[in-house]
Scaffold this motif. Structure first.
Motif, PDB file in Angstrom:
ATOM      1  N   THR A   1       0.837  -1.188   0.000  1.00 26.60           N
ATOM      2  CA  THR A   1       0.000   0.000   0.000  1.00 26.60           C
ATOM      3  C   THR A   1       0.878   1.247   0.000  1.00 26.60           C
ATOM      4  OG1 THR A   1      -1.658  -1.221   1.236  1.00 26.60           O
ATOM      5  CG2 THR A   1      -1.854   1.168   1.234  1.00 26.60           C
ATOM      6  N   LYS A   2       0.512   2.227  -0.792  1.00 23.85           N
ATOM      7  CA  LYS A   2       1.286   3.467  -0.900  1.00 23.85           C
ATOM      8  C   LYS A   2       0.391   4.655  -0.603  1.00 23.85           C
ATOM      9  CE  LYS A   2       4.755   1.103  -2.435  1.00 23.85           C
ATOM     10  NZ  LYS A   2       5.545   0.515  -1.409  1.00 23.85           N
ATOM     11  N   CYS A   3       1.014   5.745  -0.171  1.00 23.33           N
ATOM     12  CA  CYS A   3       0.306   6.992   0.126  1.00 23.33           C
ATOM     13  C   CYS A   3       0.824   8.077  -0.802  1.00 23.33           C
ATOM     14  CB  CYS A   3       0.559   7.381   1.585  1.00 23.33           C
ATOM     15  SG  CYS A   3      -0.124   8.978   2.044  1.00 23.33           S
ATOM     16  N   VAL A   4      -0.076   8.772  -1.472  1.00 26.31           N
ATOM     17  CA  VAL A   4       0.279   9.901  -2.338  1.00 26.31           C
ATOM     18  C   VAL A   4      -0.574  11.080  -1.920  1.00 26.31           C
ATOM     19  CG1 VAL A   4       0.422  10.767  -4.696  1.00 26.31           C
ATOM     20  CG2 VAL A   4       0.695   8.336  -4.277  1.00 26.31           C
ATOM     21  N   THR A   5       0.076  12.223  -1.673  1.00 25.72           N
ATOM     22  CA  THR A   5      -0.652  13.451  -1.374  1.00 25.72           C
ATOM     23  C   THR A   5      -0.679  14.291  -2.639  1.00 25.72           C
ATOM     24  OG1 THR A   5       0.109  13.393   0.907  1.00 25.72           O
ATOM     25  CG2 THR A   5      -0.743  15.494   0.100  1.00 25.72           C
ATOM     26  N   PHE A   6      -1.861  14.482  -3.206  1.00 26.20           N
ATOM     27  CA  PHE A   6      -1.999  15.253  -4.432  1.00 26.20           C
ATOM     28  C   PHE A   6      -2.178  16.720  -4.081  1.00 26.20           C
ATOM     29  CE2 PHE A   6      -3.509  11.006  -5.518  1.00 26.20           C
ATOM     30  CZ  PHE A   6      -2.706  10.745  -6.615  1.00 26.20           C
ATOM     31  N   SER A   7      -1.265  17.559  -4.601  1.00 25.45           N
ATOM     32  CA  SER A   7      -1.326  18.986  -4.321  1.00 25.45           C
ATOM     33  C   SER A   7      -0.507  19.741  -5.361  1.00 25.45           C
ATOM     34  CB  SER A   7      -0.766  19.271  -2.924  1.00 25.45           C
ATOM     35  OG  SER A   7      -0.711  20.651  -2.695  1.00 25.45           O
TER      36      SER A   7
ATOM     37  N   LEU B   1       2.402  10.226  10.025  1.00 32.87           N
ATOM     38  CA  LEU B   1       2.362   8.900   9.412  1.00 32.87           C
ATOM     39  C   LEU B   1       0.936   8.440   9.151  1.00 32.87           C
ATOM     40  CD1 LEU B   1       4.979   6.948  11.541  1.00 32.87           C
ATOM     41  CD2 LEU B   1       5.210   7.681   9.183  1.00 32.87           C
ATOM     42  N   VAL B   2       0.777   7.771   8.037  1.00 35.00           N
ATOM     43  CA  VAL B   2      -0.483   7.112   7.739  1.00 35.00           C
ATOM     44  C   VAL B   2      -0.239   5.639   8.030  1.00 35.00           C
ATOM     45  CG1 VAL B   2      -2.171   6.585   5.960  1.00 35.00           C
ATOM     46  CG2 VAL B   2      -1.059   8.808   5.982  1.00 35.00           C
ATOM     47  N   LEU B   3      -1.088   5.058   8.877  1.00 30.13           N
ATOM     48  CA  LEU B   3      -0.889   3.682   9.326  1.00 30.13           C
ATOM     49  C   LEU B   3      -1.995   2.768   8.826  1.00 30.13           C
ATOM     50  CD1 LEU B   3      -0.050   4.398  13.062  1.00 30.13           C
ATOM     51  CD2 LEU B   3       1.567   3.882  11.239  1.00 30.13           C
ATOM     52  N   PHE B   4      -1.593   1.532   8.513  1.00 27.98           N
ATOM     53  CA  PHE B   4      -2.564   0.484   8.227  1.00 27.98           C
ATOM     54  C   PHE B   4      -2.095  -0.757   8.953  1.00 27.98           C
ATOM     55  CE2 PHE B   4      -4.541  -2.987   5.951  1.00 27.98           C
ATOM     56  CZ  PHE B   4      -5.844  -2.533   5.896  1.00 27.98           C
ATOM     57  N   ASP B   5      -2.906  -1.272   9.825  1.00 29.08           N
ATOM     58  CA  ASP B   5      -2.575  -2.448  10.631  1.00 29.08           C
ATOM     59  C   ASP B   5      -1.284  -2.203  11.423  1.00 29.08           C
ATOM     60  OD1 ASP B   5      -3.088  -4.924  11.660  1.00 29.08           O
ATOM     61  OD2 ASP B   5      -2.262  -6.033   9.963  1.00 29.08           O
ATOM     62  N   ASN B   6      -1.178  -1.010  12.002  1.00 25.48           N
ATOM     63  CA  ASN B   6      -0.022  -0.572  12.792  1.00 25.48           C
ATOM     64  C   ASN B   6       1.285  -0.598  12.013  1.00 25.48           C
ATOM     65  OD1 ASN B   6      -1.394   0.113  15.098  1.00 25.48           O
ATOM     66  ND2 ASN B   6      -1.300  -1.957  15.916  1.00 25.48           N
TER      67      ASN B   6
END
Length: 100
Positions: free
Chosen positions: A36-42, A52-57
């Motif tokens: 899983t990846k995180c992208v901030t569009f701006s 931090l963005v967390l998934f399942d710690n």
């Protein structure tokens, strides 16, 4: 549970991701957090800071661009990375045809 000081939108995002994780466990759905990846569009010159963005710690990696269904999505909303990828693929195929 890992506790972080976050801004309200990312606190809500982490809360929603936690609920998705709980739902997946309950219904025996496996979600691979490492893929899983995180992208901030701006389009802002200075990107907004977030925690931090967390998934399942597990911390989700933040990337500047991501390929999704054949389209390269860039965080600065530019089409240049996508056009470059399409050009590269077409160039490789054209070079193969030259030999024929």
């Amino acid at each position: 549970m890992l506790m972080l000081l976050t801004t309200p939108p990312f606190r809500q995002l982490n809360s929603d991701l936690e609920r998705i994780c709980d739902w997946a466990r309950r219904w025996l759905v496996t979600i691979n957090a490492s893929k899983t990846k995180c992208v901030t569009f701006s389009v802002k010159l200075f990107k907004p800071f977030h925690s931090l963005v967390l998934f399942d710690n597990e911390a989700i990696d933040e990337v500047m661009q991501h390929n999704h269904l054949g389209v390269t999505l860039a965080s600065n909303l530019s089409w240049k990375p996508h056009i470059f990828n399409v050009y590269e693929r077409a160039s490789k195929r054209a070079n193969m045809l030259k030999g024929l």
